[in-house]
Design a protein around this motif. Structure first.
Motif, PDB file in Angstrom:
ATOM      1  N   CYS A 439       0.833  -1.204   0.000  1.00 37.08           N
ATOM      2  CA  CYS A 439       0.000   0.000   0.000  1.00 37.08           C
ATOM      3  C   CYS A 439       0.866   1.253   0.000  1.00 37.08           C
ATOM      4  N   LYS A 440       1.871   1.232   0.856  1.00 30.69           N
ATOM      5  CA  LYS A 440       2.745   2.407   0.979  1.00 30.69           C
ATOM      6  C   LYS A 440       3.714   2.511  -0.193  1.00 30.69           C
ATOM      7  N   GLU A 441       4.338   1.395  -0.542  1.00 33.32           N
ATOM      8  CA  GLU A 441       5.402   1.422  -1.535  1.00 33.32           C
ATOM      9  C   GLU A 441       4.888   1.577  -2.963  1.00 33.32           C
ATOM     10  N   ALA A 442       3.773   0.929  -3.290  1.00 29.65           N
ATOM     11  CA  ALA A 442       3.277   0.955  -4.671  1.00 29.65           C
ATOM     12  C   ALA A 442       2.348   2.135  -4.940  1.00 29.65           C
ATOM     13  N   PHE A 443       1.581   2.550  -3.918  1.00 35.08           N
ATOM     14  CA  PHE A 443       0.532   3.548  -4.165  1.00 35.08           C
ATOM     15  C   PHE A 443       0.628   4.774  -3.259  1.00 35.08           C
ATOM     16  N   ASN A 444       1.591   4.786  -2.357  1.00 33.04           N
ATOM     17  CA  ASN A 444       1.710   5.863  -1.378  1.00 33.04           C
ATOM     18  C   ASN A 444       0.418   6.026  -0.566  1.00 33.04           C
ATOM     19  N   ILE A 445      -0.234   4.917  -0.303  1.00 34.62           N
ATOM     20  CA  ILE A 445      -1.425   4.934   0.549  1.00 34.62           C
ATOM     21  C   ILE A 445      -0.972   4.662   1.980  1.00 34.62           C
ATOM     22  N   THR A 446      -1.094   5.670   2.820  1.00 37.93           N
ATOM     23  CA  THR A 446      -0.656   5.552   4.217  1.00 37.93           C
ATOM     24  C   THR A 446      -1.823   5.605   5.187  1.00 37.93           C
ATOM     25  N   THR A 447      -3.035   5.777   4.666  1.00 36.76           N
ATOM     26  CA  THR A 447      -4.228   5.802   5.507  1.00 36.76           C
ATOM     27  C   THR A 447      -4.906   4.439   5.476  1.00 36.76           C
ATOM     28  N   LEU A 448      -5.819   4.225   6.411  1.00 33.05           N
ATOM     29  CA  LEU A 448      -6.546   2.958   6.448  1.00 33.05           C
ATOM     30  C   LEU A 448      -7.496   2.873   5.262  1.00 33.05           C
ATOM     31  N   PRO A 449      -7.806   1.666   4.793  1.00 33.83           N
ATOM     32  CA  PRO A 449      -8.781   1.536   3.716  1.00 33.83           C
ATOM     33  C   PRO A 449     -10.155   2.026   4.168  1.00 33.83           C
ATOM     34  N   ASP A 450     -10.894   2.562   3.242  1.00 31.81           N
ATOM     35  CA  ASP A 450     -12.221   3.106   3.550  1.00 31.81           C
ATOM     36  C   ASP A 450     -13.254   1.977   3.549  1.00 31.81           C
ATOM     37  N   VAL A 451     -13.181   1.131   4.584  1.00 29.55           N
ATOM     38  CA  VAL A 451     -14.082  -0.028   4.617  1.00 29.55           C
ATOM     39  C   VAL A 451     -15.542   0.402   4.735  1.00 29.55           C
ATOM     40  N   GLU A 452     -15.791   1.596   5.262  1.00 31.57           N
ATOM     41  CA  GLU A 452     -17.177   2.046   5.388  1.00 31.57           C
ATOM     42  C   GLU A 452     -17.818   2.254   4.018  1.00 31.57           C
ATOM     43  N   SER A 453     -17.009   2.581   3.015  1.00 31.15           N
ATOM     44  CA  SER A 453     -17.562   2.733   1.663  1.00 31.15           C
ATOM     45  C   SER A 453     -18.114   1.415   1.150  1.00 31.15           C
ATOM     46  N   ILE A 454     -17.653   0.303   1.722  1.00 32.76           N
ATOM     47  CA  ILE A 454     -18.154  -1.024   1.379  1.00 32.76           C
ATOM     48  C   ILE A 454     -19.272  -1.436   2.334  1.00 32.76           C
ATOM     49  N   ASN A 455     -19.039  -1.258   3.622  1.00 34.12           N
ATOM     50  CA  ASN A 455     -19.970  -1.781   4.616  1.00 34.12           C
ATOM     51  C   ASN A 455     -21.285  -1.008   4.686  1.00 34.12           C
ATOM     52  N   LYS A 456     -21.311   0.186   4.106  1.00 34.19           N
ATOM     53  CA  LYS A 456     -22.559   0.946   4.087  1.00 34.19           C
ATOM     54  C   LYS A 456     -23.645   0.234   3.278  1.00 34.19           C
ATOM     55  N   HIS A 457     -23.263  -0.727   2.471  1.00 30.83           N
ATOM     56  CA  HIS A 457     -24.244  -1.458   1.657  1.00 30.83           C
ATOM     57  C   HIS A 457     -24.933  -2.580   2.432  1.00 30.83           C
ATOM     58  N   GLY A 458     -24.514  -2.821   3.655  1.00 30.35           N
ATOM     59  CA  GLY A 458     -25.205  -3.834   4.455  1.00 30.35           C
ATOM     60  C   GLY A 458     -24.309  -4.735   5.258  1.00 30.35           C
ATOM     61  N   GLY A 459     -23.063  -4.925   4.813  1.00 34.90           N
ATOM     62  CA  GLY A 459     -22.121  -5.741   5.569  1.00 34.90           C
ATOM     63  C   GLY A 459     -22.653  -7.129   5.860  1.00 34.90           C
ATOM     64  N   PHE A 460     -22.466  -7.560   7.100  1.00 37.35           N
ATOM     65  CA  PHE A 460     -22.941  -8.885   7.504  1.00 37.35           C
ATOM     66  C   PHE A 460     -24.455  -9.020   7.296  1.00 37.35           C
ATOM     67  N   GLY A 461     -25.168  -7.924   7.465  1.00 31.57           N
ATOM     68  CA  GLY A 461     -26.628  -7.992   7.467  1.00 31.57           C
ATOM     69  C   GLY A 461     -27.283  -7.752   6.130  1.00 31.57           C
ATOM     70  N   ILE A 462     -26.531  -7.726   5.041  1.00 40.02           N
ATOM     71  CA  ILE A 462     -27.140  -7.414   3.749  1.00 40.02           C
ATOM     72  C   ILE A 462     -28.264  -8.390   3.416  1.00 40.02           C
ATOM     73  N   SER A 463     -29.356  -7.831   2.930  1.00 41.58           N
ATOM     74  CA  SER A 463     -30.540  -8.625   2.614  1.00 41.58           C
ATOM     75  C   SER A 463     -31.357  -7.871   1.581  1.00 41.58           C
ATOM     76  N   TYR A 464     -31.907  -8.607   0.630  1.00 37.81           N
ATOM     77  CA  TYR A 464     -32.736  -7.968  -0.392  1.00 37.81           C
ATOM     78  C   TYR A 464     -33.522  -9.056  -1.105  1.00 37.81           C
ATOM     79  N   PRO A 465     -34.745  -8.744  -1.543  1.00 40.66           N
ATOM     80  CA  PRO A 465     -35.503  -9.750  -2.308  1.00 40.66           C
ATOM     81  C   PRO A 465     -34.727 -10.226  -3.535  1.00 40.66           C
ATOM     82  N   ARG A 466     -34.813 -11.514  -3.773  1.00 40.99           N
ATOM     83  CA  ARG A 466     -34.114 -12.183  -4.878  1.00 40.99           C
ATOM     84  C   ARG A 466     -32.603 -11.959  -4.816  1.00 40.99           C
ATOM     85  N   LEU A 467     -32.082 -12.017  -3.598  1.00 37.83           N
ATOM     86  CA  LEU A 467     -30.646 -12.034  -3.364  1.00 37.83           C
ATOM     87  C   LEU A 467     -30.328 -13.291  -2.567  1.00 37.83           C
ATOM     88  N   ALA A 468     -29.606 -14.211  -3.195  1.00 34.99           N
ATOM     89  CA  ALA A 468     -29.238 -15.473  -2.549  1.00 34.99           C
ATOM     90  C   ALA A 468     -27.854 -15.348  -1.922  1.00 34.99           C
TER      91      ALA A 468
END
Length: 560
Positions: A439-468
């Motif tokens: 992360c640091k050497e290839a992209f100069n990313i020194t901050t934590l990944p923005d996992v909230e940008s992913i988990n805002k979609h439901g995370g463990f609890g994701i559920s939706y009709p016709r979603l298996a």
């Protein structure tokens, strides 16, 4: 996904050989990137068994899609008005008018590796059951689907899950299949069903929830819907489901290694330990600790199909579980190993641990150490090389997935994150600083990944009709899925199937066999049952689609 990561050059080769099943890897190290680069530079063909190579059956095609779907989002500045070619393959041999379009999202790898699923895997099975048209759609920045002239950090700004989902939506709304130009097969008039495994499993779950008017349904197999930065839980599956003797031996021997490398640093013991393993020329202790951890990391690469299965995990466990010396060439270091066990704090277990440790050393020498040829051990096994990390031309295809997990997804698999009251299965020197070097050497990313940008979609609890939600009981990635141990159980319904494949590992429902290849034991009954259920609930979803379509047409007629 998105796998622990391929820990060394040897494991990288093993996993690349089984890329169609086990591509999802994070916490990748420099030896893994070098091997990916070497693999991409060789001409590759998708293996065929009992039939024609699928790449010969399904010509590749491209659809032109926007580089930037979100001109109102400042994170993509400077914006782009350009288009690029997104690669796909399709099979219309099962198609019947009114059937669905089944789109398999290939995820973080070349789409070519997913073609067997179009020929005889889950896509073929669903198309046969529904009269559907099957598609393998490549993810941007993988395979040949590159929207930018290089893979510099600036040009990787368009590599996000959101942009890739928008690609899949654009595909559904605009595709004209070659040879079928007389048919409107877009999502405006047809049911689109998405399938994905691992990272792609989470991808299609989010796709269904965010774009329900475009994708009528989705099957998320081993979908890692909860992004986690320090994913030490990756090793919990091995702890729970590997043979007890293998787990105990690995924990004790790893603890001996840590007691020497961490607590007795500055003495001659770390050097003696490295030499005993045949790795005396590795300079850094974290590189050494990482290199010797490959065996227990191999659970993910197991599969019910012998053609897709890696036996390395089982061979490793057999070795460290045995009280017999399985590698006679290691017998001459027995006294040194006994001394190291004593120094590591296990004086009461010297007799019971000496042969397992000798076998660990023998296995590692045969599978890993021996692969280092014409280079120094540091060159083979280190995770540090700034010059390599700065390469960003289009040949450096290894850059795409690390950028995604450094930026958004996380999943750095560590030994340091294991609670202090438990013995880890890999060294605590494999920590966040070590696993985030790329992360640091290839992209100069020194901050934590923005996992909230992913988990805002439901995370463990994701559920939706016709979603298996389909997961494997013994999958190292289960802890990042809705089936994670400790998460609430759910009823499994036709609208929201919730299935845990007994004894299953990583998206075991995705691959399949030709009818003449099946036996009473292959696929295993839990896999066969899951695939039958998938066909049944997608058929039910199509019945709902027809009712929906009839209602829509009635409303349109009444409005006239």
């Amino acid at each position: 996904m998105a796998a622990v990561a391929m820990r060394t050059a040897a494991l990288a080769v093993i996993c690349l050989a089984h890329a169609s099943q086990a591509a999802f890897r994070t916490s990748l190290k420099l030896p893994d990137f070098r091997n990916q680069l070497a693999q991409s530079e060789r001409e590759t063909h998708v293996a065929a068994r009992g039939g024609v190579r699928p790449e010969l059956l399904y010509p590749e095609h491209n659809i032109s899609v926007p580089v930037d779907h979100f001109h109102n989002d400042s994170s993509y500045e400077p914006h782009s008005d350009a288009f690029f070619n997104l690669r796909y393959w399709f099979d219309a041999s099962h198609y019947q008018p009114g059937g669905p379009v089944i789109v398999l999202q290939s995820g973080e790898t070349s789409g070519k590796g997913r073609l067997p699923f179009l020929q005889k895997g889950i896509v073929a099975q669903l198309c046969q059951a529904t009269g559907g048209l099957g598609v393998v759609l490549e993810h941007r920045y993988y395979g040949t689907s590159f929207p930018t002239p290089d893979l510099s950090t600036e040009n990787l700004r368009f590599l996000t899950t959101d942009q890739a989902m928008a690609d899949q939506v654009y595909f559904a709304q605009n595709i004209v299949f070659p040879g079928l130009e007389h048919l409107n097969l877009t999502s405006h008039q047809n049911a689109y069903i998405a399938y994905g495994g691992s990272y792609a499993g989470a991808f299609v779950a989010f796709l269904r929830k965010l774009y329900p008017d475009v994708y009528w349904g989705a099957i998320s197999s081993s979908g890692v819907t909860e992004a986690i930065y320090d994913y030490w839980q990756y090793f919990e599956a091995a702890e729970l489901y590997a043979p007890t003797a293998c787990v105990s031996a690995t924990q004790w021997l790893t603890n001996i290694v840590d007691n020497i490398l961490i607590k007795k640093n500055g003495t001659d013991l770390p050097g003696r330990l490295k030499r005993a393993f045949g790795l005396g020329n590795i300079t850094r202790s974290d590189d050494f600790a990482n290199t010797i951890s490959v065996g227990i990391s191999g659970l993910q690469s197991t599969n019910w199909d012998p053609e897709q299965n890696s036996t390395d995990f089982g061979v490793y466990c057999d070795a460290v579980s045995s009280q017999k010396v399985l590698y006679p060439h290691c017998a001459d270091i027995k006294s040194e190993v006994q001394s190291l066990i004593l120094a590591g704090g296990y004086e009461d277990q010297v007799d019971s641990l000496v042969n397992p440790m000798l076998n660990w050393i023998g296995w590692l020498n045969d599978t890993v150490v021996s692969t280092c040829k014409n280079k120094t051990q540091d060159e083979c096994f280190t995770n540090f090389d700034s010059n390599f990390y700065q390469k960003d031309d289009l040949k450096q295809t290894w850059r795409s997935w690390p950028y995604q997990y450094c930026k958004e997804w996380g999943y750095l698999q560590t030994g340091s994150g294991v609670p202090v009251d438990k013995l880890p299965l890999v060294s605590r020197l494999v920590d966040l600083n070590y696993t985030s070097v790329v992360c640091k050497e290839a992209f100069n990313i020194t901050t934590l990944p923005d996992v909230e940008s992913i988990n805002k979609h439901g995370g463990f609890g994701i559920s939706y009709p016709r979603l298996a939600i389909i997961d494997g009981e013994k999958d190292p990635w289960r802890a990042a899925t809705p089936h994670a141990i400790g998460q609430p159980d759910r009823p499994s319904t036709a609208s929201e199937p919730f299935i845990l494949i007994k004894d299953g590992v990583h998206h075991w429902d995705e691959n399949g066999l030709f009818p003449n290849e099946t036996t009473p034991d292959m696929p295993p009954q839990p896999v066969a049952d899951t695939q039958k259920m998938e066909a049944m609930f997608v058929q039910e979803w199509m019945m709902e689609w027809k009712l929906h379509l009839a209602g829509t047409r009635l409303d349109e007629w009444e409005d006239l």
